[in-house]
Design a protein around this motif. Structure first.
Motif, PDB file in Angstrom:
ATOM      1  N   UNK A 124      82.808  36.671  31.941  1.00 57.44           N
ATOM      2  CA  UNK A 124      83.270  38.023  32.264  1.00 57.44           C
ATOM      3  C   UNK A 124      84.334  37.997  33.354  1.00 57.44           C
ATOM      4  N   UNK A 125      84.152  37.140  34.343  1.00 54.75           N
ATOM      5  CA  UNK A 125      85.139  37.043  35.412  1.00 54.75           C
ATOM      6  C   UNK A 125      86.469  36.494  34.889  1.00 54.75           C
ATOM      7  N   UNK A 126      86.401  35.548  33.972  1.00 56.92           N
ATOM      8  CA  UNK A 126      87.637  35.007  33.385  1.00 56.92           C
ATOM      9  C   UNK A 126      88.376  36.090  32.597  1.00 56.92           C
ATOM     10  N   UNK A 127      87.638  36.910  31.862  1.00 55.70           N
ATOM     11  CA  UNK A 127      88.258  38.000  31.107  1.00 55.70           C
ATOM     12  C   UNK A 127      88.850  39.030  32.069  1.00 55.70           C
ATOM     13  N   UNK A 128      88.145  39.335  33.147  1.00 57.70           N
ATOM     14  CA  UNK A 128      88.657  40.290  34.131  1.00 57.70           C
ATOM     15  C   UNK A 128      89.961  39.786  34.739  1.00 57.70           C
ATOM     16  N   UNK A 129      90.005  38.517  35.108  1.00 58.70           N
ATOM     17  CA  UNK A 129      91.236  37.956  35.678  1.00 58.70           C
ATOM     18  C   UNK A 129      92.392  38.047  34.678  1.00 58.70           C
ATOM     19  N   UNK A 130      92.107  37.727  33.422  1.00 60.43           N
ATOM     20  CA  UNK A 130      93.148  37.782  32.393  1.00 60.43           C
ATOM     21  C   UNK A 130      93.637  39.208  32.176  1.00 60.43           C
ATOM     22  N   UNK A 131      92.722  40.162  32.101  1.00 58.53           N
ATOM     23  CA  UNK A 131      93.109  41.560  31.892  1.00 58.53           C
ATOM     24  C   UNK A 131      93.915  42.108  33.070  1.00 58.53           C
ATOM     25  N   UNK A 132      93.524  41.758  34.291  1.00 57.34           N
ATOM     26  CA  UNK A 132      94.284  42.198  35.456  1.00 57.34           C
ATOM     27  C   UNK A 132      95.690  41.594  35.449  1.00 57.34           C
ATOM     28  N   UNK A 133      95.773  40.306  35.114  1.00 58.65           N
ATOM     29  CA  UNK A 133      97.078  39.649  35.051  1.00 58.65           C
ATOM     30  C   UNK A 133      97.964  40.294  33.983  1.00 58.65           C
ATOM     31  N   UNK A 134      97.374  40.617  32.842  1.00 59.82           N
ATOM     32  CA  UNK A 134      98.134  41.263  31.765  1.00 59.82           C
ATOM     33  C   UNK A 134      98.635  42.631  32.201  1.00 59.82           C
ATOM     34  N   UNK A 168      93.120  47.526  28.078  1.00 58.93           N
ATOM     35  CA  UNK A 168      92.117  46.463  28.210  1.00 58.93           C
ATOM     36  C   UNK A 168      90.822  46.988  28.825  1.00 58.93           C
ATOM     37  N   UNK A 169      89.738  46.356  28.490  1.00 55.85           N
ATOM     38  CA  UNK A 169      88.423  46.746  29.004  1.00 55.85           C
ATOM     39  C   UNK A 169      88.089  45.903  30.221  1.00 55.85           C
ATOM     40  N   UNK A 170      87.583  46.546  31.250  1.00 52.38           N
ATOM     41  CA  UNK A 170      87.060  45.833  32.412  1.00 52.38           C
ATOM     42  C   UNK A 170      85.672  45.327  32.014  1.00 52.38           C
ATOM     43  N   UNK A 171      85.477  44.005  31.880  1.00 54.30           N
ATOM     44  CA  UNK A 171      84.183  43.504  31.401  1.00 54.30           C
ATOM     45  C   UNK A 171      83.044  43.702  32.394  1.00 54.30           C
ATOM     46  N   UNK A 172      83.349  43.947  33.632  1.00 53.03           N
ATOM     47  CA  UNK A 172      82.300  44.146  34.633  1.00 53.03           C
ATOM     48  C   UNK A 172      81.748  45.566  34.527  1.00 53.03           C
ATOM     49  N   UNK A 182      89.789  46.452  39.616  1.00 52.57           N
ATOM     50  CA  UNK A 182      88.525  46.832  38.987  1.00 52.57           C
ATOM     51  C   UNK A 182      87.832  47.905  39.825  1.00 52.57           C
ATOM     52  N   UNK A 183      87.155  48.808  39.168  1.00 56.61           N
ATOM     53  CA  UNK A 183      86.395  49.853  39.860  1.00 56.61           C
ATOM     54  C   UNK A 183      84.970  49.411  40.193  1.00 56.61           C
ATOM     55  N   UNK A 184      84.633  48.170  39.872  1.00 55.21           N
ATOM     56  CA  UNK A 184      83.300  47.656  40.139  1.00 55.21           C
ATOM     57  C   UNK A 184      83.091  47.459  41.638  1.00 55.21           C
ATOM     58  N   UNK A 185      81.884  47.749  42.093  1.00 49.63           N
ATOM     59  CA  UNK A 185      81.532  47.525  43.492  1.00 49.63           C
ATOM     60  C   UNK A 185      80.852  46.176  43.686  1.00 49.63           C
TER      61      UNK A 185
END
Length: 147
Positions: A49-59, A91-95, A132-135
């Motif tokens: 999930x963290x890898x997907x989050x990093x990729x989505x943020x970079x995109x 993109x979806x935030x996986x967190x 990300x909006x995750x806390x």
């Protein structure tokens, strides 16, 4: 007839399998290895999930910069990136499992004359960054909102 000499013939009831001690040792070694590997396996979904989050943020950040390069201003909303064809879908935030992202709006000096690149087509400042909006906190100890 048996062609092996009598000393080389297997005797009935001896050496045909593993002893109880050998089995206990092998099972103990497997247990030790499983104990070492299990904590790493438990964290694998979170690492993914963290890898997907990093990729989505970079995109998203790359697309925001591309929009600014192409049009001369930052996008007024993330939906604009989809409408203008920079993204197929948000993109979806996986967190948080949501397409909602935190946005950082460019700051403009209220006394200064706005430059052409500072103002979007709608006349306001545009989005310069997303987060990300995750806390929650990532495995590296930093909050997801700070990535």
């Amino acid at each position: 007839m048996n062609s092996l000499p009598p000393s080389n013939r297997p005797r009935a009831g001896t050496g045909a399998g593993f002893s109880l001690l050998e089995l206990i040792i092998v099972i103990s070694i497997i247990g030790i290895l499983a104990t070492i590997a299990l904590p790493n396996l438990i964290q694998m979904p979170r690492r993914a999930d963290e890898a997907v989050l990093r990729t989505n943020l970079r995109t998203l950040r790359t697309v925001i910069d591309q929009h600014n390069s192409d049009k001369g201003f930052y996008p007024p909303s993330l939906e604009t990136l989809v409408e203008d064809g920079y993204l197929r879908a948000m993109p979806i935030d996986p967190i948080t499992e949501s397409t909602e992202w935190g946005i950082e709006i460019e700051e403009t000096d209220p006394d200064a004359e706005p430059a052409e690149t500072d103002v979007s087509e709608e006349g306001g400042p545009g989005i310069i960054d997303v987060y990300s909006l995750s806390e929650d906190v990532g495995l590296d100890g930093t909050a997801y909102a700070e990535w």
